[in-house]
Design a protein around this motif. Sequence first.
Motif, mmCIF file in Angstrom:
data_model
loop_
_atom_site.group_PDB
_atom_site.id
_atom_site.type_symbol
_atom_site.label_atom_id
_atom_site.label_comp_id
_atom_site.label_asym_id
_atom_site.label_seq_id
_atom_site.Cartn_x
_atom_site.Cartn_y
_atom_site.Cartn_z
ATOM 1 N N LYS A 115 0.498 -1.387 0.031
ATOM 2 C CA LYS A 115 -0.215 0.391 -0.309
ATOM 3 C C LYS A 115 0.379 1.886 0.398
ATOM 4 N N LEU A 116 2.379 1.165 0.193
ATOM 5 C CA LEU A 116 3.135 2.285 0.326
ATOM 6 C C LEU A 116 3.294 3.010 -1.795
ATOM 7 N N PRO A 117 4.066 4.038 -0.998
ATOM 8 C CA PRO A 117 4.324 4.338 -2.107
ATOM 9 C C PRO A 117 5.719 3.974 -2.586
ATOM 10 N N ALA A 118 5.816 3.375 -3.756
ATOM 11 C CA ALA A 118 7.173 2.828 -4.549
ATOM 12 C C ALA A 118 8.877 3.790 -4.306
ATOM 13 N N VAL A 119 9.268 3.835 -3.378
ATOM 14 C CA VAL A 119 10.482 5.007 -3.295
ATOM 15 C C VAL A 119 11.109 4.834 -5.028
ATOM 16 N N GLY A 120 11.032 6.273 -5.326
ATOM 17 C CA GLY A 120 12.017 6.078 -6.533
ATOM 18 C C GLY A 120 11.272 5.763 -7.751
ATOM 19 N N MET A 121 9.744 5.786 -7.363
ATOM 20 C CA MET A 121 9.086 4.964 -8.850
ATOM 21 C C MET A 121 7.508 6.022 -8.557
ATOM 22 N N SER A 122 6.893 5.762 -9.627
ATOM 23 C CA SER A 122 5.320 6.541 -9.553
ATOM 24 C C SER A 122 4.112 5.998 -9.133
ATOM 25 N N MET A 123 4.323 4.893 -8.487
ATOM 26 C CA MET A 123 2.978 4.733 -7.650
ATOM 27 C C MET A 123 3.140 3.847 -6.808
ATOM 28 N N THR A 124 2.532 2.875 -5.909
ATOM 29 C CA THR A 124 2.354 2.577 -5.297
ATOM 30 C C THR A 124 3.290 1.467 -5.291
ATOM 31 N N VAL A 125 3.463 0.664 -4.687
ATOM 32 C CA VAL A 125 4.263 -0.460 -4.740
ATOM 33 C C VAL A 125 3.308 -1.874 -5.119
ATOM 34 N N GLU A 126 1.946 -1.994 -5.240
ATOM 35 C CA GLU A 126 1.202 -2.992 -5.650
ATOM 36 C C GLU A 126 0.847 -2.291 -6.130
ATOM 37 N N GLU A 127 0.668 -1.389 -7.054
ATOM 38 C CA GLU A 127 0.263 -0.249 -8.785
ATOM 39 C C GLU A 127 1.371 -0.608 -9.629
ATOM 40 N N GLU A 128 3.016 -0.881 -8.834
ATOM 41 C CA GLU A 128 4.186 -1.109 -9.479
ATOM 42 C C GLU A 128 4.463 -2.542 -9.640
ATOM 43 N N LEU A 129 3.684 -3.234 -8.727
ATOM 44 C CA LEU A 129 3.425 -5.246 -9.110
ATOM 45 C C LEU A 129 3.118 -5.179 -9.982
ATOM 46 N N ARG A 130 1.745 -5.068 -10.448
ATOM 47 C CA ARG A 130 1.676 -4.838 -11.121
ATOM 48 C C ARG A 130 1.346 -4.549 -12.652
ATOM 49 N N ASP A 131 1.659 -2.741 -13.132
ATOM 50 C CA ASP A 131 2.372 -3.242 -13.917
ATOM 51 C C ASP A 131 3.482 -3.990 -14.886
#
Length: 307
Positions: A115-131
Amino acid sequence: MANFTAKDVNELRKSTGVGMMDCKKALTEADGDMEKAVEILREKGLAAATKKAGRIAAEGVVLAMVDDDTKVGVVIEVNSETDFVAKNDKFMDFVKSCAKTVAAHKPADVDALLKLPAVGMSMTVEEELRDKILTIGENMKVRRFTYAEGPLVTYVHGGGRIGVMVTFETDVADKEGFQAYAKDVAMQVAAINPLFLDEASVPADVIEKEKEILTAQIANDEKLKNKPAQIIAKMVDGRIGKYYKENCLLDQPFVKNGDITVAQYTEETAKELGGSIKVTGFVRYEKGEGLEKREDNFADEVASMIK
């Protein structure tokens, strides 16, 4: 006539990592609007990610690192379907971002991390994972992590197959020679895979169970089973001592010098550096341990491609 060119298709492919034909279809649907095409791919990708979620992910990588900004040590395992993905730069960027997010926010568990914003990325960790599931095309999971502060060392073996973190209490962490010693201990953990730190760390029920097994072994040995009870008890105690040496880090023979234990190596190093060193704990992750592995049938795979 479509309002985009082959160059647009290639640019969309580069920016998303999605195949050419899917990019062309998205641009067609978006009437050449690049941003809308990305949204379409994301929408389709989320649906694809849902389908992929049931597929076995037992490969991937274990990363162990000390974050430069927070000085927090992190060991994290992120799984994928195939070992090949571990060599993918986008996948590794995501794993490193997850580790840095753990170091920065110290989440309680994987659900909290997602649920946290991913460091160095534009989305949450979950959103980055899906991406990443969309762009790389495999199911992926953040499986587990551990973090620690204070004097510590991290070590990665086998290109991400094993990750280790060892923590210490010491007043010589800044002295030359400590890091070399600490890395030796981490390498010991990676190589020998101790289950416990020391004898005091072994739960009483584990020892009782081990004694039951050893007693049964002796009872089934024709040469030993008729010995007096007190002799059998001493034999069991002796074998428990061997159990400690095999499974407790500080009791294990040091891999670089089998004449001393890790505890003795620690004492010698502390004396050489003019201070005190105490090993307080360790974490060892091995990629995919305890997970069901995917079994591919090559003949079936070829047959399915021909159909």
